[in-house]
Design an enzyme around this catalytic site. Structure first.
Site, PDB file in Angstrom:
ATOM      1  N   HIS A 181       0.848  -1.202   0.000  1.00 13.04           N
ATOM      2  CA  HIS A 181       0.000   0.000   0.000  1.00 13.04           C
ATOM      3  C   HIS A 181       0.883   1.251   0.000  1.00 13.04           C
ATOM      4  O   HIS A 181       1.978   1.256   0.576  1.00 13.04           O
ATOM      5  CB  HIS A 181      -0.926  -0.004   1.224  1.00 13.04           C
ATOM      6  CG  HIS A 181      -1.941   1.090   1.187  1.00 13.04           C
ATOM      7  ND1 HIS A 181      -1.671   2.370   1.618  1.00 13.04           N
ATOM      8  CD2 HIS A 181      -3.214   1.103   0.724  1.00 13.04           C
ATOM      9  CE1 HIS A 181      -2.747   3.117   1.429  1.00 13.04           C
ATOM     10  NE2 HIS A 181      -3.703   2.373   0.898  1.00 13.04           N
ATOM     11  N   GLU A 202      -3.548   2.213  -7.472  1.00  4.97           N
ATOM     12  CA  GLU A 202      -3.871   3.351  -6.612  1.00  4.97           C
ATOM     13  C   GLU A 202      -2.883   4.488  -6.874  1.00  4.97           C
ATOM     14  O   GLU A 202      -1.789   4.501  -6.292  1.00  4.97           O
ATOM     15  CB  GLU A 202      -3.780   2.935  -5.141  1.00  4.97           C
ATOM     16  CG  GLU A 202      -4.733   1.847  -4.738  1.00  4.97           C
ATOM     17  CD  GLU A 202      -5.065   1.932  -3.255  1.00  4.97           C
ATOM     18  OE1 GLU A 202      -6.230   2.147  -2.935  1.00  4.97           O
ATOM     19  OE2 GLU A 202      -4.146   1.823  -2.433  1.00  4.97           O
TER      20      GLU A 202
HETATM   21  C1  PEP Z   1      -6.667   3.632   0.295  1.00  9.37           C
HETATM   22  O1  PEP Z   1      -6.434   3.816   1.484  1.00  9.37           O
HETATM   23  O2  PEP Z   1      -6.208   2.632  -0.276  1.00  9.37           O
HETATM   24  C2  PEP Z   1      -7.491   4.621  -0.407  1.00  9.37           C
HETATM   25  C3  PEP Z   1      -7.687   4.453  -1.699  1.00  9.37           C
HETATM   26  O3  PEP Z   1      -7.980   5.646   0.331  1.00  9.37           O
HETATM   27  P1  PEP Z   1      -9.097   6.725  -0.147  1.00  9.37           P
HETATM   28  O4  PEP Z   1     -10.245   5.937  -0.693  1.00  9.37           O
HETATM   29  O5  PEP Z   1      -9.454   7.458   1.100  1.00  9.37           O
HETATM   30  O6  PEP Z   1      -8.482   7.563  -1.189  1.00  9.37           O
END
Ligand code: PEP
Length: 253
Positions: free
Chosen positions: A96, A168
């Site tokens: 992450h 992400e």
């Molecule tokens: C995450 O913590 O992986 C994330 C995508 O957070 P958020 O949805 O708050 O952007």
């Protein structure tokens, strides 16, 4: 209909054991039909056992937010895949952005975790994504390729039913700024191509989920994007209404 639709909530360092238990109990009452969606709660380590136990007669799943690559030993503060497996945790988030950027985890360490997890019954949710500077410098494709190649080094075979990749973009996590449809589509396509290069047709079947400020307002347009197999959600996974609304949107795809 999409082949796989995943809604994973990453609670990060939020919710006490009792709050987490009440939260999932309420969601269990509210979401009676998940349709095509696989719903995964990722609470802090201290609540894993309680949440697994609370959900034991349901088909909601539980994931850890991290895992160590070693199975046992002098690793103070760490948790192994066998420990997770022994209490019924089915998934583990690996790589992450918080771990990479706040705790300095490098691709090599992430790779070791993926290797260990891939040999276990715990399914990795492998996170990758570029920073804003990298995107502005036109490096997104290279960064994604590098993170995939380094994170999956020495993995010869992939089982698409036992692996999830989460795209992400770092600049979209917790910022309220979501990647555009085009940005998400392009990134997911690049990821797919890289996975195909490494693992052939099996690579093409790996579910790729998007994370970065997903909420109940943007979930529908994001899940409509080709190649998006669901979401990894931070902030919006902490509120019952928003999380249930997102599941209700996703379950129809
Ligand atoms: C995450 O913590 O992986 C994330 C995508 O957070 P958020 O949805 O708050 O952007």
């Amino acid at each position: 209909m999409k082949s796989t639709c995943i809604v994973a909530g990453n609670w990060k360092m939020n919710k006490s054991n009792q709050d987490g238990k009440s939260f999932v109990s309420e969601i269990q009452k509210r979401i009676l039909d998940k349709g095509n969606a696989k719903v995964i709660f990722c609470p802090p380590f201290t609540s894993l056992f309680t949440i697994v136990d609370t959900l034991k007669s349901s088909d909601f799943s539980v994931g850890a937010q991290n895992v160590h690559n070693e199975l046992k030993g002098a690793y103070t503060g760490e948790i192994s895949v066998n420990m997770l497996n022994s209490i019924g945790v089915e998934y583990a988030i690996i790589g992450h952005s918080d771990r990479r950027h706040t705790f300095g985890e490098l691709d090599d360490f992430i790779n070791k975790k993926i290797i260990t997890t891939s040999k276990s019954n715990v399914i990795p949710i492998f996170c990758i994504g570029e920073t804003l500077d990298q995107r502005k410098s036109g490096l997104t494709g290279k960064i994604l390729k590098d993170q995939i190649e380094l994170g999956l080094k020495n993995i010869d075979n992939i089982n698409p039913e036992k692996f999830i990749l989460a795209y992400e973009p770092v600049w979209a996590i917790g910022t309220g700024e979501t990647a555009s449809t085009l940005q998400v589509e392009e990134a997911h396509l690049k990821i797919k191509t890289n996975l195909e290069t490494l693992f052939g047709s099996k690579g093409l079947d790996v579910p790729i989920i998007y994370g970065g400020s997903v909420n109940e307002k943007n979930a529908e347009s994001l899940i409509n994007i080709d190649g998006v197999n669901g979401f990894l959600i931070g902030g919006a996974s902490l509120e019952i209404d928003s999380f249930c609304n997102i599941v209700n949107i996703v379950k129809n795809f």
